[in-house]
Scaffold this active site. Structure first.
Site, PDB file in Angstrom:
ATOM      1  N   TRP A  32       0.848  -1.204   0.000  1.00 24.13           N
ATOM      2  CA  TRP A  32       0.000   0.000   0.000  1.00 24.13           C
ATOM      3  C   TRP A  32       0.881   1.251   0.000  1.00 24.13           C
ATOM      4  O   TRP A  32       0.544   2.259  -0.632  1.00 24.13           O
ATOM      5  CB  TRP A  32      -0.899   0.000   1.248  1.00 24.13           C
ATOM      6  CG  TRP A  32      -1.765   1.231   1.369  1.00 24.13           C
ATOM      7  CD1 TRP A  32      -3.005   1.403   0.840  1.00 24.13           C
ATOM      8  CD2 TRP A  32      -1.437   2.467   2.040  1.00 24.13           C
ATOM      9  NE1 TRP A  32      -3.476   2.661   1.146  1.00 24.13           N
ATOM     10  CE2 TRP A  32      -2.540   3.333   1.882  1.00 24.13           C
ATOM     11  CE3 TRP A  32      -0.339   2.913   2.767  1.00 24.13           C
ATOM     12  CZ2 TRP A  32      -2.567   4.612   2.418  1.00 24.13           C
ATOM     13  CZ3 TRP A  32      -0.368   4.191   3.292  1.00 24.13           C
ATOM     14  CH2 TRP A  32      -1.471   5.030   3.115  1.00 24.13           C
ATOM     15  N   HIS A  33       2.004   1.179   0.712  1.00 27.80           N
ATOM     16  CA  HIS A  33       2.846   2.372   0.832  1.00 27.80           C
ATOM     17  C   HIS A  33       3.543   2.739  -0.470  1.00 27.80           C
ATOM     18  O   HIS A  33       3.867   3.905  -0.682  1.00 27.80           O
ATOM     19  CB  HIS A  33       3.882   2.177   1.943  1.00 27.80           C
ATOM     20  CG  HIS A  33       3.291   2.374   3.298  1.00 27.80           C
ATOM     21  ND1 HIS A  33       2.649   1.364   3.963  1.00 27.80           N
ATOM     22  CD2 HIS A  33       3.224   3.463   4.094  1.00 27.80           C
ATOM     23  CE1 HIS A  33       2.220   1.829   5.123  1.00 27.80           C
ATOM     24  NE2 HIS A  33       2.549   3.099   5.226  1.00 27.80           N
ATOM     25  N   GLY A  34       3.822   1.752  -1.307  1.00 28.98           N
ATOM     26  CA  GLY A  34       4.487   2.125  -2.546  1.00 28.98           C
ATOM     27  C   GLY A  34       4.737   0.933  -3.436  1.00 28.98           C
ATOM     28  O   GLY A  34       4.820  -0.207  -2.966  1.00 28.98           O
TER      29      GLY A  34
END
Lengths: 314, 469
Positions: free
Chosen positions: B323-325
């Site tokens: 989700w973060h990257g």
């Protein structure tokens, strides 16, 4: 609601008083600051010097050029990592405080100063002189151009010292950041690790940055400097110091800069293209951008010869 | 328009004044227009994505997901999820998946030339898509009523205080506040909101932005840095990311509070956690509870034995990393966190004793483990993270001297010490609890914060780290 209004009023009065008091104290510290970071170098020149020939630039001016080789009435004025924005604002300040050089301004520029990719740096250059926000019209206008609401920040006296206050507190302990008898020159002592540093920097060089001469903001700042020189009958000479190794794009950008200066009929000495072999010795370099003291002295002599060659022989 | 910019200050003053002046029935319209304007200040075209997400979710939820017919409900839910995740895939993960396909095909010696997209990542896309997905799932589960009013639903999706970097609000908390807003101005809420904004600005402008200079300097040239410098930079990054994101969340909560809305708390002194599980209960709470409610528990949570629990933990944390990257270092960051949490569960199962005297040692250990994971988070690539860990493992203590000797370093350290002193004052509570303290103490703290922001705050308004997600 009334209680909240009263609380807010009391807090604003307290904040205003504290802000004025701290701002006043930091102003005092700033005026006594001669250490070269936080504009101490500029302060020193404004208060204690008035040169015939002034060399203005970044660390590549004050570390690479020894003004004493040019004569006792030459002074090197600069700040590390500064660009055309700072140079233009400083020269405007010199005009305002009647401290412009009596004869010649040698402006040290690097081709990257005109690259539009670096326009943010021009903006931060001006903000570096925010102490003069209410004292100098050019700086005032340039700061306000950044945002229509920028003036709100300057309602605070403290904000004029935002970012440099801790240095202002520690600077009195450090005295003058350069030797006054060396007229602004800050020589770099050589060490065993210099050549490793030079080679590491060459390896890290950004080869993707293409040659560019596109920053309208930089051109505006340059024109401002040129106008001041014309108005005050000061000889303007532009120089670019050599790099131990300059990549092709950098040299090409310098060529674009040379064409621009030629159109304006301003003399330009470009060491990126024609660097004497004597200066290519790695032992003269601290890193890829700066000479050590020995290199700076040798380079200054070379520069002096070229500058003298620009002038008609007497 | 960043919360830490003068333009936002002017924008918010206008919104705040008009909001409390106009009749209550028009306030949602003002907030919706303000929210869209706020978002368009980044990239006007990307407002179309929010409009698309809002319109599709609204119509699908109202026509399918809320239906009594289970088949229709399921179709509606999958449409909601597919559309929102589809947007994320296209704008955030497209290049990542292209690389992945190429790597897989390379194994089978099939030649494949990836076509990379040059689209900019729309700011806040991961936040508002997750918020709308949670809404659709809650409607599907009949935990909330479907929102019939299109405008108010649009405001729920785009509410500007939390639009670009959270907290990821739940519909059951935010929608009722939009439908039944507070009619009267509360001076208590105003003061609490102001404290949160000032505290958040201090965290961001004084601490995070100063620390960022050193972290960037060391991490961007990690090849030339010593192990000592990189270790120091990693500890500094732990401070930076906390102050950057908690600062944003505090400002978001403060801004919403001043408008009469309550947003969920996103951080509760996470670096004082004595276990990784506790850390994740206190760090980015809105995201960790999202993954718990919509991924971990539906997978079975911890109810199906230790092996299943470990598997669920690993899946949840890996997705959390992704989700973060769209990069392997984020995936690895998630996997390592999942591994730590699973390891803790196994240890608790094998040794179910509690030693109170170990508490401080555990806090120290957890902080260091979390710092280790931050190396993966901050690095540009998986290889870089490994190189940095290798350098740190070979550190020499004398190298630390050169880092500390840098005199500009003092601002970052002074700010960090002050930050942790304040956090120690309010363990596991909001900083708004300061109102219970003596008036002189309170006013001194307020003055100290404001003067620090004016003197030490980064005046350039640096971007928040979580905007890139």
């Amino acid at each position: 609601m009334k209680k909240l209004g009263l609380k807010i009023l009391i807090f604003i009065i307290l904040l205003f008083s504290a802000d004025r008091l701290i701002g006043w104290y930091l102003d005092k510290l700033y005026e006594q600051n001669f250490y070269h970071y936080s504009n101490g170098h500029l302060n020193y020149y404004l208060k204690k010097q008035h040169a015939d020939t002034l060399i203005v630039g970044s660390s590549r001016a004050i570390n690479n050029i020894n003004p004493l080789i040019f004569g006792k009435k030459t002074f090197a004025l600069g700040e590390p990592k500064k660009h055309l924005g700072w140079f233009a604002a400083v020269i405007d300040l010199l005009e305002q405080f009647k401290k412009l050089p009596k004869k010649t301004l040698i402006l040290h520029l690097d081709p990257e100063d005109f690259n539009s990719l670096h326009e943010d740096q021009l903006n931060s250059d001006i903000h570096y002189l925010k102490y003069y926000y209410n004292k100098n019209e050019f700086i005032y206008n340039e700061i306000n151009n950044a945002s229509p609401f920028e003036w709100i920040k300057y309602l605070s006296s403290c904000f004029r010292h935002n970012g440099d206050n801790l240095v202002l507190l520690t600077n009195p302990l450090q005295g003058v950041g350069f030797l006054p008898e060396q007229n602004g020159f800050i020589p770099i002592k050589s060490s065993d690790k210099d050549s490793i540093r030079v080679m590491t920097e060459i390896a890290k060089m950004d080869k993707n940055e293409s040659a560019s001469f596109s920053s309208s903001k930089a051109i505006f700042y340059f024109d401002h400097i040129h106008d001041i020189c014309l108005k005050n009958n000061i000889e303007l000479i532009i120089i670019t110091s050599p790099l131990f190794k300059a990549d092709a794009n950098f040299i090409q950008s310098a060529q674009l800069m040379a064409e621009f200066l030629k159109r304006k009929n301003i003399p330009y000495i470009n060491f990126l293209r024609n660097c004497p072999n004597a200066l290519k010795n790695i032992k003269l370099w601290f890193d890829n951008l700066h000479f050590n003291e020995q290199g700076a002295n040798l380079y200054s002599k070379e520069l002096k010869i070229l500058i003298n060659n620009l002038r008609p022989q007497e | 328009m960043l919360f830490n910019s003068i333009n936002f200050l002017v924008f918010f003053c206008v919104v705040f004044t008009v909001f409390w002046t106009i009749p209550i029935k028009y306030r949602w319209i003002l907030l919706l227009i303000s929210s869209y304007f706020f978002y368009m200040c980044w990239e006007p075209a990307y407002i179309l994505l929010i409009l698309f997400s809002t319109t599709s979710d609204y119509f699908i939820c109202n026509n399918l997901t809320c239906s009594e017919n289970i088949k229709k409900r399921k179709i509606g839910l999958w449409l909601n999820i597919s559309l929102n995740l589809g947007m994320l895939v296209i704008f955030k993960y497209f290049n990542f998946f292209q690389d992945l396909i190429k790597q897989v095909l390379d194994i089978f010696q099939v030649s494949y030339e990836p076509q990379y997209s040059n689209w900019l990542l729309p700011v806040g896309i991961s936040f508002y898509t997750f918020q709308t997905i949670s809404y659709a799932i809650d409607v599907y589960r009949k935990e909330i009523e479907v929102e019939k009013h299109f405008g108010k639903f649009a405001l729920f999706v785009a509410f500007f205080p939390q639009l670009v970097a959270g907290p990821i609000e739940r519909a059951k908390l935010l929608l009722p506040q939009i439908n039944f807003p507070k009619s009267r101005f509360s001076s208590q809420q105003f003061q609490d909101g102001l404290i949160l904004i000032i505290w958040g600005l201090f965290q961001k402008a004084v601490v995070a932005d100063h620390v960022a200079i050193y972290v960037d300097q060391y991490y961007n040239s990690y090849v030339n840095q010593t192990g000592g410098a990189l270790l120091f930079a990693t500890y500094l990054f732990a401070i930076q990311i906390y102050c950057d994101f908690a600062g944003y969340s505090n400002m978001a909560r403060g801004i919403a509070k001043m408008l009469g809305y309550e947003l969920m708390e996103n951080f509760k002194t996470p670096y004082f956690s004595s276990s990784i599980t506790e850390f994740w209960r206190n760090w980015h709470i809105s995201l960790s509870t999202w993954f718990k409610d919509y991924v971990y528990i539906p997978l079975g949570g911890n109810k199906k034995g230790i092996i299943q629990t470990v598997k669920n933990n690993m899946i949840t944390m890996t997705l959390g990393g992704l989700w973060h990257g769209a990069n392997w270092n984020f995936v690895m960051w998630g996997i390592i966190n999942g591994f730590f949490i699973s390891f803790e569960k196994i240890i608790h199962l094998l040794f179910p004793f509690k030693f109170k005297w170990l508490h401080f040692l555990k806090i120290f250990l957890v902080f260091n483990l979390i710092c280790l994971t931050w190396i993966f988070f901050r690095s540009q690539s998986f290889e870089q993270a490994i190189d940095i860990i290798y350098s740190i493992a070979n550190l020499k203590l004398k190298d630390l001297y050169f880092v500390i000797a840098d005199n500009r370093f003092s601002t970052a350290i002074l700010g960090s010490i002050f930050l942790f002193l304040v956090e120690l004052q309010f363990p596991n509570q909001s900083v708004t609890e300061i109102r219970k303290k003596h008036i002189i103490y309170r006013y001194l703290i307020y003055l100290l914060l404001c003067i620090s922001i004016l003197l030490l705050g980064s005046s350039s308004g640096m971007q928040f780290i979580y905007f890139q997600f």
